[in-house]
Design an enzyme around this catalytic site. Structure first.
Site, PDB file in Angstrom:
ATOM      1  N   HIS A 116      18.179  57.618   0.422  1.00  0.00           N
ATOM      2  CA  HIS A 116      18.908  58.876   1.006  1.00  0.00           C
ATOM      3  C   HIS A 116      17.965  59.641   2.020  1.00  0.00           C
ATOM      4  CE1 HIS A 116      21.980  61.539   2.073  1.00  0.00           C
ATOM      5  NE2 HIS A 116      22.213  62.084   0.727  1.00  0.00           N
ATOM      6  N   HIS A 123      22.747  51.077   8.169  1.00  0.00           N
ATOM      7  CA  HIS A 123      23.341  52.220   7.632  1.00  0.00           C
ATOM      8  C   HIS A 123      24.591  51.804   6.764  1.00  0.00           C
ATOM      9  CE1 HIS A 123      25.615  56.271   7.615  1.00  0.00           C
ATOM     10  NE2 HIS A 123      24.303  56.591   7.797  1.00  0.00           N
ATOM     11  N   ASP A 145      16.354  58.161  10.382  1.00  0.00           N
ATOM     12  CA  ASP A 145      15.226  58.320   9.557  1.00  0.00           C
ATOM     13  C   ASP A 145      14.212  57.713  10.422  1.00  0.00           C
ATOM     14  OD1 ASP A 145      16.341  59.928   7.569  1.00  0.00           O
ATOM     15  OD2 ASP A 145      16.982  58.216   6.772  1.00  0.00           O
TER      16      ASP A 145
END
Lengths: 373, 373
Positions: free
Chosen positions: B220, B259, B310
């Protein structure tokens, strides 16, 4: 399915698999790894049950003795944790104290590898009663208590720290049974939170900290405190009868009755009711148990609702001399075994838990700059 | 359905409703309350976005100014919190520090009524950067920093505290955009945990504490740190090409790509990629950005996978002088707005979130007493 799950808090939606417990399966009631809650509450100790949940089988004598020695050896708290607990005021919520203590212990003794998960679980089982009692006595009386006792089990250890003296055998056994009853309960809200936290591959302290914060709510672990507040409102069974009828006519929620999963009865309730009755008689109570029984009877007659574990736990804890605000923390001492076992199970077959949502918000909107709003 | 949900971490299972964001709806990408992430990242500030998420609409000038004043006024930390942060060693995980700081603030400034939920959200938005910077400087250098600055926004406030001097306008804007991109993302794991915690009617500190612990995991929020570790392994784009090919042939997981919900692209990635490129060029980088682009190209060519938020956040943060171990805490500063908005939404239409499980454990077993095992 979609709107169903959405509006009903995932009620009845299967969110994963577990080998830990059955809750209300085909009238089978509650089992931990195949053993009935009745047998465990009658014949086992909490430490055996914690071992069963964590390791998968009941321990033999040697395994149990070794576990008890490990747990007894971990009742001390690090200096930094004690100093931090001293900074938390007496009016803090005890669940907030345990949540913070668990999180801080995760800073001081971190889980560097998942191989430490069982050792850390035992550390938390041993340290939670010490944390709570240390903060409780310091915040109220400024006393820095010694958190190490020679009590063989967690139940006796906590009662000893709370009251400052060795508890009676019967009180230890009553507390022990209560810890057994609260140890595990499938995908309840706090356990599900612990599993989701674990599913990101976060550490076990994060999972248990999250679970404590979730258990704190009055629709979950906080229910036993709410049940006590209800029972204490009434001086006599007759007052209770009238008070509950009034509350029902106002459609107030009565805490400690009914259950999301159980439909006919909570198999834990009879067991704790027996203990509440016995403890009350012993300490000369002529009010709380009688009031509790009457509330139970009225709820059955008027709403066909049964008491869940939280309802008679309230008076049982009261008779053990536990202040009401410490009821939910007792639940933590016990459920830590179940939470940790679920974290281990989640890790063993992990997939990130990430559901979807139905969108109910505005359609796409044109952005208006600040000075044109 | 049952085994599907069970084996796949609730993927695609609708667990509730939200008016806060769309994630990957019919190619619409990401919107916060109807506004596209592209518009918000181009034209808004993080404080406007936080207001939008919490209040439902963008603020006008006066509303925004008042909110900024409130946030600026809450950057100080209570003595007990500072003293506790001083007890946490330098080698602690910074996410554990924020998790503990949030939990402790909940002991010191508790949520006595849900009417305080917006005020507490602002308190946390204001205080998290101060907590992290205070602990960071004290644990490393023994310096007790002043946590109040006159920076107008949270982005500048944190950079100022971290570096001990006023940041450039461009650095503030880059950080601000990053906070906007990370602010909200529907029913991701940490947000779902916050909602479950709230569904027991627990307090908002418990919900945010639980969410921090969940975000911490490498599947996460921890992914941006893992992406940085990957990028830093390579000195040149050519080394990166070979290294990624090797890793793929070993079936290693490459963090920062793909994702759970987005299928074709993460709409946030292009935006942060643009910032990473610009910041890298400015500070004379001739390695990290080029390595990042090459990893991106190889992942696209070999696996048809796209970078998520990210991946380029890692190099952007690095160019802003943020140590890698503080990347995930930055995510907390921002996502607190989304978490809190979800807590408020859950409370407004609450039902306890409590799913079921498929039982895979042993059939009923006869209890064997300890001495017969």
């Amino acid at each position: 399915m979609a709107s169903n799950a959405s509006s009903q808090g995932l009620a009845g939606v299967v969110a994963g698999e577990t080998a830990l417990s059955t809750v209300g399966k085909e009238g089978a009631g509650l089992t931990y790894r195949g053993y009935s809650i009745e047998d465990l509450a009658e014949h086992a100790t909490f430490e055996e049950v914690a071992y069963l949940l964590i390791e998968g089988d009941l321990p033999d004598r040697e395994q149990l003795d070794r576990m008890r020695v490990r747990l007894q050896g971990q009742r001390g708290l690090p200096d930094a944790l004690r100093s931090s607990l001293e900074l938390i005021p007496a009016n803090a919520h005890p669940m907030d104290v345990l949540r913070t203590g668990c999180s801080l212990l995760g800073c001081l003794e971190p889980e560097d590898s998942f191989e430490q998960q069982t050792a850390i679980t035992e550390r938390l089982l041993a340290a939670f009663p010490s944390m709570l009692a240390y903060w409780y006595h310091y915040s109220r009386n400024g006393r820095r208590i010694e958190t190490v006792t020679d009590e063989p089990g967690i139940a006796g250890h906590f009662l000893h720290l709370l009251h400052g003296r060795a508890p009676s055998e019967e009180h230890v056994r009553a507390m022990d049974v209560s810890l057994i009853l609260y140890a595990e309960h499938e995908f309840n809200a706090s356990t599900f939170v612990a599993r989701i936290t674990a599913s990101t591959l976060s550490d076990i302290y994060s999972a248990i900290t999250a679970a404590i914060g979730t258990l704190r709510g009055p629709l979950h672990g906080g229910a036993n405190e709410a049940a006590m507040a209800l029972i204490e409102r009434f001086e006599t069974p007759e007052q209770a009868e009238q008070g509950i009828l009034d509350a029902l006519s106002r459609k107030d929620k009565i805490m400690g009755f009914g259950h999301r999963v159980y439909r006919e009865r909570d198999p834990r309730s009879d067991i704790v009711q027996g203990w509440a009755k016995r403890l009350g008689a012993q300490c000369g109570d002529d009010r709380l148990y009688a009031v509790s029984e009457r509330i139970h009877a009225v709820m059955k007659r008027e709403k066909n609702l049964f008491p869940n574990l939280d309802f008679y736990s309230a008076s049982a804890y009261h008779f053990l001399g536990v202040p009401t605000e410490l009821f939910t923390p007792l639940f933590v001492f016990s459920r830590t075994a179940g939470w940790a076992a679920h974290v281990m199970e989640q890790r063993a077959h992990n997939r990130l838990i990430r559901p979807s949502a139905d969108y109910t918000g505005p359609q796409p909107r044109i952005f208006i700059p600040l000075d044109a709003r």
